[in-house]
Design an enzyme around this catalytic site. Structure first.
Site, PDB file in Angstrom:
ATOM      1  N   GLU A   1       4.385   6.050  10.676  1.00 52.77           N
ATOM      2  CA  GLU A   1       4.190   4.826  11.180  1.00 52.77           C
ATOM      3  C   GLU A   1       5.604   4.454  11.754  1.00 52.77           C
ATOM      4  OE1 GLU A   1       2.919   5.941   8.284  1.00 52.77           O
ATOM      5  OE2 GLU A   1       0.766   5.213   8.354  1.00 52.77           O
TER       6      GLU A   1
ATOM      7  N   PHE B   1      -7.196  -0.383  -3.643  1.00 53.46           N
ATOM      8  CA  PHE B   1      -6.700   0.862  -3.068  1.00 53.46           C
ATOM      9  C   PHE B   1      -5.931   0.700  -1.888  1.00 53.46           C
ATOM     10  CE2 PHE B   1      -7.175   4.578  -0.462  1.00 53.46           C
ATOM     11  CZ  PHE B   1      -6.306   5.515  -1.236  1.00 53.46           C
ATOM     12  N   GLN B   2      -4.546   0.830  -1.611  1.00 51.26           N
ATOM     13  CA  GLN B   2      -3.814   0.781  -0.371  1.00 51.26           C
ATOM     14  C   GLN B   2      -3.771  -0.603  -0.154  1.00 51.26           C
ATOM     15  OE1 GLN B   2      -5.109   3.663   2.657  1.00 51.26           O
ATOM     16  NE2 GLN B   2      -3.577   5.063   1.852  1.00 51.26           N
TER      17      GLN B   2
ATOM     18  N   LYS C   1      -9.892  -5.611   6.677  1.00 50.65           N
ATOM     19  CA  LYS C   1     -11.073  -4.803   7.084  1.00 50.65           C
ATOM     20  C   LYS C   1     -12.575  -5.669   7.490  1.00 50.65           C
ATOM     21  CE  LYS C   1     -13.403  -0.397   5.870  1.00 50.65           C
ATOM     22  NZ  LYS C   1     -12.990   0.408   7.016  1.00 50.65           N
TER      23      LYS C   1
ATOM     24  N   MET D   1      30.407   9.047  10.712  1.00 51.07           N
ATOM     25  CA  MET D   1      30.854   7.883  10.538  1.00 51.07           C
ATOM     26  C   MET D   1      31.406   7.311   9.104  1.00 51.07           C
ATOM     27  SD  MET D   1      31.824   5.281  12.409  1.00 51.07           S
ATOM     28  CE  MET D   1      31.275   4.801  13.838  1.00 51.07           C
TER      29      MET D   1
END
Lengths: 172, 550
Positions: free
Chosen positions: B50, B112-113, B162, B462
C-alpha cells in the site's frame, strides 16, 4: 506572554474537538482553557479559547485553526468590546457554626447556594475570571472540597456577530 | 438511480475525471474492488504494498497536476498509506486516499483489521472523513476532491465502512466543481510594485507553489520584467527553465554557490510559493537581515511563519503575478545581472566535476528531453539530481522535499510514468532502493518504460556525509555492505539489469538502458566518500557555505 481570547464557530460534528486540540498539541500552543458549546444553529458549535502566548503564536494559532475545514469563523475577542463570563461550582465544607459566614460572603459576591447538606454546601457564581479568582481566595480558608470551572466564554457587544466575518476559505 | 456505496464511489471518481487509481485489495474493500471489476473502465494499478500505492498516486499527481487516488483496505492496509499521505501533505500534493473499514456497528470494538485511520491521519491530511451514512457518500467524495485542490493543495482521506459500500441509495450525477482561485485586486499590489521598482538587486525565490499554481509562464515574465535572477527551492525546480541565463540554480543547504552569493548581495527577495523551510533558511532569524522580504503565498499561515516579511500577498501565485505584471514597470538591471552571471561562471569553472554521479547525471540529459519526468528517492543522489540535472519544465522533477521520504522513489516513478505516459527516470540510492524495491514487480507487470539509476556507494551516503563532517567519522550503522546483486535482482523481477562500473561505461550503458524495452535497473558504482557540495551546515547562513573539503 500575554493572554488572548479567541472565539470560533466550528462544525458541530464528532471529532472536531480532537482536530482542534490535536492542532494545539502538535504546534505547541499553550492553551489555558477551551470551552465548547452548542449555538442557535445546530450545525455549529462555539468555542472560546484562552491562549497564553505572544503575537506570533496568536497569529499562527489563528491562521492554522482557520485552515481546518471544520472551523468556519474565527476572531480575536477585543477586551473592551466583549462580555466575558465563566461559571464556577464549588463545594465547601460548611458545618453549622461556619455556615452564616459563608452566606455573608455569598451575598457580597452575588453567588447562589445550589445544594446544602449537613456538612457541606455548593455555591454557584458567574462572572469574569478575576471575580471568580477573588471569590475562591475568600472561600478557601473554609475548606474547598472540590470545584468545577467551565472555562471562559465570550460574546462581543453590540450588533457585531462572529457569523458575519469572512472565512479564510472564502478569501482564497 | 439506485446504486450501492461502492458503485457510487466509482461513479464519483469518474465524475472527477479520475481514470487511474493505485491500490491494493483486502477484506474491507472487497465491495469497492467488485465494483471496479464490474465497471471495467477504471484503470487500477495493483502495487506490491500500500505504501507503493500512496507514493504512486502522489507521483501521478505531481507529474500530471491531476488528483492522485489510492485505495487500501482497513487496518494495516490503511496504516501502510500513512507515510505516503504524510509525504503528499508536506509537499502540498492533491491526493484522495480511500480506505475501507469494518462495518459501522463494529467500529470502536477493536474488530479484526480495525484501525482509527481518520484519527491517525488527522495531522497529515487537509481533512478526512468517516462516512457513516451512504446518503452522504457522494457529497463527501465530491467535497474531498474539491478540498484536495482548493487553496494550498494536499491529501484528503475518506474512510468508508464496509456496510456503507453495500448499502443502496439514490444517486444523482453531478459535474466536478473545479476550484477557481480568486482574482487579486491590482491596487493591493501598489506597495509591492513600489518596492520592486525601487529594488537595486532583486532576487526571485521560486518554490513548489509556482508549480502547484501553474505559474511558470508568469514567473518567467516576472524575471524578465524585473531583470532579476531566479533561484529555486528543491520543490520549485522546473518552475523556471534551468537553461535560462537568469537562473542561478537551487538555493539552500545544498544550493549553488552562485545562488548563495546572489542572495547575500540581494537587497530585495521575492519569495513565490515557498515557505522558508529550515533547509532554505538555515538561520531564519538572520535570513532577511538588510533585505526587503516580499512573500507571495496562498496559505496565510505561511506568511511570517519562519521568516518575518516586509510585504506579503496572500493568494494563488499565478493570480498574484497576473495582477502584478500589467502594473509593474520594466526594470533595467544590467549591472546586477552581469554580477550574478559572473558568480555563475565562477562556480562553473571551480566546480568539482570529478564525481561519477555528476558524470552520470550530466550524461543522462543526452538521453532524455525536457518533458521527461525524473523522480528520485532521498539522500545524496537526490541532491545531485537537483544540482546537476537541468530541469526545464514544471512537473518534471518528482521528489519528496518536505518529509524526505526514503522509499518514495519507486512508487513515485511508477505513478509519474503512468501519468505522463512517457519513458521515466528514477535516480535512487542503494539505501532508499532497498526500502521499497518490491515495487519493481509493479513496474514490470505493467511494462513500464522506467530507467532506474541506482547510485551504489554501499552506504547511506548522506548520513555518512554528516558523520564525516559532524561526528568525527564515527560511521555508526551507515555502511550497508549488502550482498545484493542488482543485475540478478532486476532479472529475477523480469527487468533488465545493467552496471556502470566506471566512467567508460556511462555512455554505452545508458544508451543500452534507453534502447531497452520495459524496466531497466542500472547499478551505478560510485565512491563511498563522494560528497554533496556545496553545503551550508544546519542553522548556518549563506556566508557559511562550504564549497570545498580539500
Amino acid at each position: 506572554m500575554k493572554r488572548y481570547t479567541i472565539t470560533a464557530l466550528v462544525s458541530n460534528k464528532s471529532g472536531v474537538l480532537t482536530r482542534i486540540s490535536g492542532l494545539f498539541a502538535r504546534r505547541g500552543f499553550n492553551i489555558e482553557s477551551l470551552c465548547a458549546c452548542t449555538t442557535e444553529n445546530e450545525a455549529l458549535s462555539r468555542m472560546t479559547i484562552v491562549l497564553n502566548g505572544d503575537e506570533y503564536i496568536l497569529a499562527q494559532l489563528t491562521k492554522q485553526l482557520d485552515k481546518l475545514i471544520d472551523v468556519k469563523k474565527i476572531a480575536l475577542a477585543n477586551e473592551d468590546e466583549s462580555i466575558y463570563r465563566e461559571l464556577l461550582l464549588v463545594k465547601v465544607s460548611a458545618p453549622a457554626q461556619k455556615r452564616s459566614q459563608l452566606i455573608e460572603i455569598k451575598d457580597v459576591y452575588k453567588a447562589k447556594i445550589v445544594d446544602l447538606s449537613p456538612e457541606t454546601l455548593i455555591l454557584e457564581i458567574t462572572g469574569e475570571p478575576n471575580k471568580l479568582d477573588g471569590f475562591i481566595k475568600v472561600i478557601e480558608p473554609y475548606g474547598i472540597l472540590e470545584m468545577a470551572r467551565t472555562g471562559l466564554t465570550a460574546l462581543s457587544r453590540g450588533e457585531k456577530c462572529l457569523n458575519d466575518l469572512t472565512d479564510y476559505n472564502e478569501l482564497i | 438511480m439506485n446504486l450501492n456505496g461502492a458503485e457510487i464511489l466509482i461513479r464519483c471518481l469518474k465524475e472527477q475525471n479520475v481514470d487511474t487509481v493505485f491500490g491494493y485489495p483486502g477484506g474491507c474493500v472487497l465491495d469497492i474492488y467488485d465494483a471496479i471489476y464490474r465497471d471495467g473502465s477504471l484503470r487500477h494499478i495493483l502495487t506490491a504494498h500500500e505504501q507503493g500505492a500512496a507514493h504512486a498516486a502522489d507521483g501521478y499527481a505531481r507529474a500530471t497536476g491531476k488528483t492522485g487516488v489510492c485505495i487500501a483496505t482497513s487496518g494495516p492496509g490503511a496504516t501502510n498509506l500513512v507515510t505516503g499521505i504524510a509525504t503528499a501533505y508536506m509537499d502540498s500534493v492533491p491526493l484522495v486516499a480511500i480506505t475501507g473499514n469494518v462495518t459501522v456497528s463494529n467500529l470502536g470494538r477493536d474488530s479484526f483489521q480495525e484501525v482509527d485511520i481518520a484519527g491517525i491521519t488527522m495531522p497529515i491530511t487537509k481533512h478526512n472523513y468517516i462516512v457513516k451514512d451512504v446518503h452522504k457518500l457522494a457529497a463527501t467524495i465530491r467535497e474531498a476532491f474539491y478540498i484536495a485542490n482548493a487553496g494550498r493543495k494536499g491529501p484528503v482521506l475518506i474512510d468508508i465502512p464496509k456496510n456503507i459500500q453495500t448499502e443502496i441509495c439514490d444517486f444523482t450525477p453531478a459535474p466536478a466543481s473545479a476550484y477557481k482561485p480568486k482574482a487579486v485586486n491590482a491596487s493591493s499590489l501598489n506597495a509591492v510594485c513600489a518596492a520592486l521598482e525601487k529594488a537595486k538587486r532583486p532576487l526571485i525565490l521560486a518554490g513548489g507553489g509556482c508549480i502547484g499554481s501553474d505559474a511558470s509562464e508568469n514567473l518567467f515574465a516576472l524575471a524578465k520584467r524585473l531583470q532579476a535572477p531566479v533561484c529555486s527551492t528543491l520543490m520549485g525546480l522546473g518552475s523556471y527553465p534551468a537553461s535560462d541565463g537568469q537562473f542561478l540554480g537551487m538555493i539552500g543547504m545544498h544550493g549553488s554557490d552562485a545562488a548563495a552569493k546572489a542572495f547575500r548581495r540581494a537587497d530585495t527577495v521575492i519569495a513565490c510559493g515557498m515557505r522558508f523551510s529550515d533547509r532554505v533558511a538555515g538561520n531564519r532569524i538572520r535570513f532577511g537581515e538588510g533585505k526587503t522580504v516580499i512573500q507571495f503565498d496562498i496559505d496565510a499561515a505561511e506568511i511570517d511563519k519562519n521568516v518575518q516579511t516586509d510585504l506579503s500577498v496572500m493568494a494563488d501565485i499565478d493570480e498574484i503575478l497576473k495582477a502584478l505584471l500589467p502594473v509593474l514597470a520594466q526594470g533595467e538591471r544590467k549591472e546586477w545581472l552581469k554580477e550574478v552571471a559572473a558568480y555563475k561562471e565562477y562556480e562553473a569553472n571551480h566546480f568539482d566535476s570529478r564525481l561519477p554521479a555528476y558524470k552520470i547525471i550530466s550524461a543522462l540529459r543526452k538521453f532524455t528531453d525536457a518533458d521527461t519526468r525524473v523522480a528520485t528517492d532521498v539522500g545524496q543522489h537526490q541532491m545531485w539530481t537537483a544540482q546537476y540535472y537541468p530541469f526545464e519544465k514544471p512537473r518534471t522533477f518528482i521528489t519528496s522535499g518536505g518529509l524526505g521520504t526514503m522509499g518514495f522513489g519507486m512508487g513515485a516513478a511508477i505513478g509519474s510514468c503512468i501519468g505522463s505516459g512517457r519513458k521515466t527516470v528514477l535516480v535512487t540510492g542503494d539505501g532508499s532502493f532497498h526500502m521499497n524495491l518490491n515495487e519493481l514487480c509493479t513496474a514490470v507487470s505493467h511494462h513500464l518504460p522506467l530507467i532506474i539509476l541506482l547510485m551504489d556507494n554501499n552506504c547511506l551516503g548522506m548520513v555518512r556525509q554528516w558523520q564525516t563532517l559532524f561526528y568525527h567519522k564515527r560511521y555508526s550503522q551507515t555502511t550497508l555492505d549488502r550482498k545484493t546483486d542488482y543485475v540478478r535482482l532486476a532479472e529475477a523481477f523480469g527487468a533488465t539489469g545493467l552496471t556502470i562500473a566506471g566512467e567508460k561505461d556511462i555512455q554505452p550503458v545508458l544508451k543500452k538502458a534507453f534502447a531497452a524495452e520495459g524496466t531497466v535497473l542500472v547499478d551505478c558504482k560510485i565512491g563511498i566518500d563522494d560528497k554533496v557540495l556545496p553545503m551550508i551546515a544546519p542553522g548556518k547562513s549563506f556566508e557559511d557555505i562550504i564549497t570545498n573539503l580539500d
